[in-house]
Design a protein around this motif. Sequence first.
Motif, PDB file in Angstrom:
ATOM      1  N   GLN A 133      -1.043   7.650  -6.094  1.00  0.00           N
ATOM      2  CA  GLN A 133      -1.986   8.721  -5.782  1.00  0.00           C
ATOM      3  C   GLN A 133      -1.201   9.995  -5.515  1.00  0.00           C
ATOM      4  O   GLN A 133      -1.027  10.408  -4.378  1.00  0.00           O
ATOM      5  CB  GLN A 133      -2.800   8.345  -4.526  1.00  0.00           C
ATOM      6  N   ASN A 134      -0.681  10.634  -6.594  1.00  0.00           N
ATOM      7  CA  ASN A 134       0.203  11.761  -6.370  1.00  0.00           C
ATOM      8  C   ASN A 134      -0.553  13.065  -6.181  1.00  0.00           C
ATOM      9  O   ASN A 134       0.031  14.102  -5.974  1.00  0.00           O
ATOM     10  CB  ASN A 134       1.213  11.898  -7.510  1.00  0.00           C
ATOM     11  N   GLY A 189       0.829  -1.203   0.000  1.00  0.00           N
ATOM     12  CA  GLY A 189       0.000   0.000   0.000  1.00  0.00           C
ATOM     13  C   GLY A 189       0.858   1.245   0.000  1.00  0.00           C
ATOM     14  O   GLY A 189       0.579   2.212  -0.713  1.00  0.00           O
ATOM     15  N   GLU A 190       1.971   1.166   0.763  1.00  0.00           N
ATOM     16  CA  GLU A 190       2.872   2.319   0.835  1.00  0.00           C
ATOM     17  C   GLU A 190       3.427   2.641  -0.554  1.00  0.00           C
ATOM     18  O   GLU A 190       3.528   3.798  -0.938  1.00  0.00           O
ATOM     19  CB  GLU A 190       3.993   2.000   1.821  1.00  0.00           C
ATOM     20  N   ARG A 191       3.749   1.564  -1.295  1.00  0.00           N
ATOM     21  CA  ARG A 191       4.286   1.808  -2.640  1.00  0.00           C
ATOM     22  C   ARG A 191       3.174   2.257  -3.585  1.00  0.00           C
ATOM     23  O   ARG A 191       3.378   3.149  -4.399  1.00  0.00           O
ATOM     24  CB  ARG A 191       4.966   0.541  -3.158  1.00  0.00           C
ATOM     25  N   LEU A 192       2.003   1.621  -3.446  1.00  0.00           N
ATOM     26  CA  LEU A 192       0.892   1.990  -4.320  1.00  0.00           C
ATOM     27  C   LEU A 192       0.422   3.409  -4.034  1.00  0.00           C
ATOM     28  O   LEU A 192      -0.135   4.079  -4.889  1.00  0.00           O
ATOM     29  CB  LEU A 192      -0.270   1.019  -4.099  1.00  0.00           C
ATOM     30  N   ARG A 193       0.634   3.833  -2.764  1.00  0.00           N
ATOM     31  CA  ARG A 193       0.201   5.145  -2.342  1.00  0.00           C
ATOM     32  C   ARG A 193       0.780   6.225  -3.256  1.00  0.00           C
ATOM     33  O   ARG A 193       0.142   7.227  -3.546  1.00  0.00           O
ATOM     34  CB  ARG A 193       0.672   5.365  -0.915  1.00  0.00           C
ATOM     35  N   ARG A 194       2.002   5.952  -3.718  1.00  0.00           N
ATOM     36  CA  ARG A 194       2.678   6.976  -4.506  1.00  0.00           C
ATOM     37  C   ARG A 194       1.983   7.201  -5.842  1.00  0.00           C
ATOM     38  O   ARG A 194       2.197   8.231  -6.480  1.00  0.00           O
ATOM     39  CB  ARG A 194       4.132   6.581  -4.720  1.00  0.00           C
ATOM     40  N   GLY A 211      -1.638  10.673  -1.947  1.00  0.00           N
ATOM     41  CA  GLY A 211      -1.709   9.569  -0.975  1.00  0.00           C
ATOM     42  C   GLY A 211      -0.495   9.549  -0.111  1.00  0.00           C
ATOM     43  O   GLY A 211       0.526  10.090  -0.423  1.00  0.00           O
TER      44      GLY A 211
END
Lengths: 633, 301, 99
Positions: free
Chosen positions: A604-605, A597-602, C99
């Motif tokens: 969502q820029n 999730g932390e990586r996927l979070r990026r 995010g």
Amino acid sequence: MFGASLAPWVIVVPLLSATLLLLAGRRADRWGHWLAVAASGACLLGGAVMVTGMWRADPAARQALVSWPTSGVAWISAGDLRVPLELRVDQLSVTFVLLVTFVGFLIHLYSVSYMAHDPDRRRFFAYLNLFVAAMLLLVLSDSFVLLFVGWEGVGLASYLLIGFWDRVPANATAGKKAFVMNRIGDMGLLAAMALLFAQGHGLGFGPVLAGASGLGEGTATAVGLCLLLAACGKSAQVPLQAWLGDAMAGPTPVSALIHAATMVTAGVYLVVRSHAIFEAAPAAQLVVAIVGAITLLYGAVVGCAKDDIKKTLAASTMSQIGYMMLAAGLGPIGYAFAIFHLVTHGFFKAGLFLGAGSVMHAMGDSTDMRRFGGLSRLLPVTYVTMGLGWLAILGIPPLSGFWSKDRIIEAAFTGVGLRPWVFGLAALLGAGVTAFYMTRLFFMTFLGRRRFDDDVHPAEGSWLMRLPMIILAAGSVALGWLLTLGGGITGWLAPVLGEPQHQEPVIAAPALLAATLTLVLLGGLLAWWRYLRSAVPVEAPPGNLAVRAARADLYQDNFNETLVAVPGRWLTRGLVRSERGVDGAFGGLGRGVAGAGERLRRVQNGYVRTYAATAIGGLLVLTAIVLSLIGRG
Amino acid sequence: MTTSAAEAVLFWCLAPLMVAAAVGLLVVRRAVHAAVCVVGLMISVAVLYIANQAPFLGVVQVVVYTGAVMMLFLFVLMLVGVDSADSLVETIKGQRGLGVTFGIGLLVILLSVLAHTDLPEAIGLTTANQEGNPNALAEILYGQYALAMVVVGVLLVTAALAGLVLTHRARIAPRLSQRELSSRRVAARPGALLAPPPAPGVYAQNNAMDTPALGPDGRPIEESVSRVLRIRGQARDAGEVAGGREAERLTAGHDHLPMTATGVVPPAHPAPHPGPQAPPALDAVEIEDLAAEAAESEASE
Amino acid sequence: MAITNYLVLAMILFALGTTTVLLRRNAIIAFMGIEVMLNATNLALVTFARIHGDLTGQVLAFFVMVVAAAEVVVGLAIIVTIFRSRRTASVDDANRLAG
């Protein structure tokens, strides 16, 4: 009716008294013990009325079921299971009622004086009353469930009373030990109940025992072994015997009432009460007899080495209950004798314990027999009453122990093959060893040279202490003979336990009697030679290997520690570790997801144009797919 | 159906212009230019509507889009800043390539759809428009789509309200009057000169811009000299000018000028930091700016 | 001239409008891109109406215009509000959703 309707009241009255005493608090300190004595006296009165009523009644009408509050009201009603609050008043239960209330009342009286200087005397009496109520519930109940309530109740009272002086950590630990070991037995009772319930007869004694013959041998054996486990826990039989010695941490009247006369015999009661199940399972019955035989020798051996007067008596109790268990395992021939010995033992052992309490009272709570000696002049009443108890437990005719124990030895010698020889010789040997250690106890305490310090001035207690001892001593003398009059207790209990068919022992009865007495005499002589003729050292000699083993209770605690506690700890540790592994797996999964999730979070820029590009990209891909499908279609 | 030659000419005149306008929207830096491009595009679209037998829509297009919508756009542009220029440098990594790729991809896909579609032979709206295009449209709008018309009306009212609500600015403090503003200004600069500074020049024989005026108390007033001169360090001291005259005065016993009486000579150059007498509004940064400006102008000279 | 030329033109305009939305940072210009896309759609609708001889296409285009007008009002109001609070009309600066 013969007063059977009193049965609920003999339970309720002490229970109410206990509740009142516990709730009233310090306000009841001044009169609380007398209330408890009165409650216990009322129970005795009720018990006596019931017994005399039953005695007078027609022999066919001596059994009654008392429902409470009224018949037809279920206590537990769940599906097929329906357990009413019903009490079974029959010859067996009233015998117990009388024993419990009589000995209980005397011990209440004794405790008034014995505990006079204890600030918590009221609480003590509340617990005693609680015990009486629970014990009476145990013996009067008509179902395994209700019996279980009483069973747990006496366990609770026992726990509370062993640890009564819980400011000393050892006492509290002793209480905990008794409780835990009893719980193991209780599991057996619960398992037995579950097995019986699965058979569809409910849990009432009537239907279950009537249907016992149809159980099938496998089930009956399982139920029997579970019941035996329960009995072993409660009656301190091998392998659950380790708690009884430590239970002597409680006040001596408690030891007399609970850990000698009544509660520890509940296991015998349970086995005898469910005799129908054991008759359907010969293997379980044999195990009962084996357990009894082992315990009677075990207790006797341990008793020989102990220097603590109470622990010696505790070992003796274990041994004597072993006799009862042996008798209960012998089949119909032995049930009545088990109960017979239980009653007489209740009297003389309670008397012995009260005597020991009197000695301790006089000696400033010392229990070391090596520091007693020569007390016969100083404590004449205790000397005489304990002496009678001593002779009774030795089985010297015509004292009560003779009548009951001799019957058991005789019964142990019946049967075919190897059995009579093994059990019989064990019982015979036990009698000899019993004679040795009881004589040792008696001689070391009352005769010989004074070995206590000069500043100790032993004196008898008040009449409140002396009277119960005298009455119990009288019972030790006469009860055995009284209970053989007119058909005796055997005939009295026959409607419940079945008519014992007489069997000839493999050795002729008179020869057996002679052998028993000879062995008893030899044991006594040996004790005389070791402990009266030669001086008793104040410090215990190191002793040989066997003595050291017996002093350490035959390493029962080490045994438990090694075989149960240590593997248990390993198991727990292993479970904890495996749980940690499972936790780690799930935690790792969680961390993995969080990392992803932390990586996927990026992605969502936050740039709306990127989102728009994503949307249009998706639209393009979807449209391309649809178009290619259409083109193909 | 093919179109008339006149229509073809019209189309081929307008279509390149429209595409050019759209490309312009994509590439011009100033938002106003973009708006002009879009206006042109929309008018062209209106013309094409009319060519496509939709005169009513053509008029509506002009009125609604070029008249209302684009005016709104321009109005907002004025609010935001008409001459604000957009940098065309892409800041999001990969966005430009992605945008171009997707634009081209979209075009390719749309064209492929068109290529794969078998459009029927065009019928034309001559029959449908027999009663006149607005009349025919009205029949459909107020017949088949009456409910939709009403709903769209509601939508428009809602949108108008939304515009009001969204742009409404709640006043959280009372409006300040002229008087309050003045007292606030005075309170903000305690001890500052409220009136215009006096003109420079102390003595008639000097009458120079670089000499401070003297106040009623006889002290020179620094800020009467032009800011620029002070920053350049070209201001002169009153004492410097006074020189020998002061000594004369002292001996003459004219002792009404306390500053010179003490003989204290103010520094020839202004302090690096504005002293207590410097106008508080003139902070250090501003002074530096001015200095830079002055240096620039000097350099240009 | 084939009538489909109108459609091709509409598609080109649509693609260009999309690209404008994707590439321009200024919210107002991006918004204009959206308007271009809507106009392209309308052009296509009008052309379809002509091809099919059915005025419903024009009606649809009409509704698109009305809704676009409403959308412009709301959208511009939002842009103005954002500009007031942040002093910027760049869509990239409104990136608090990161995010």
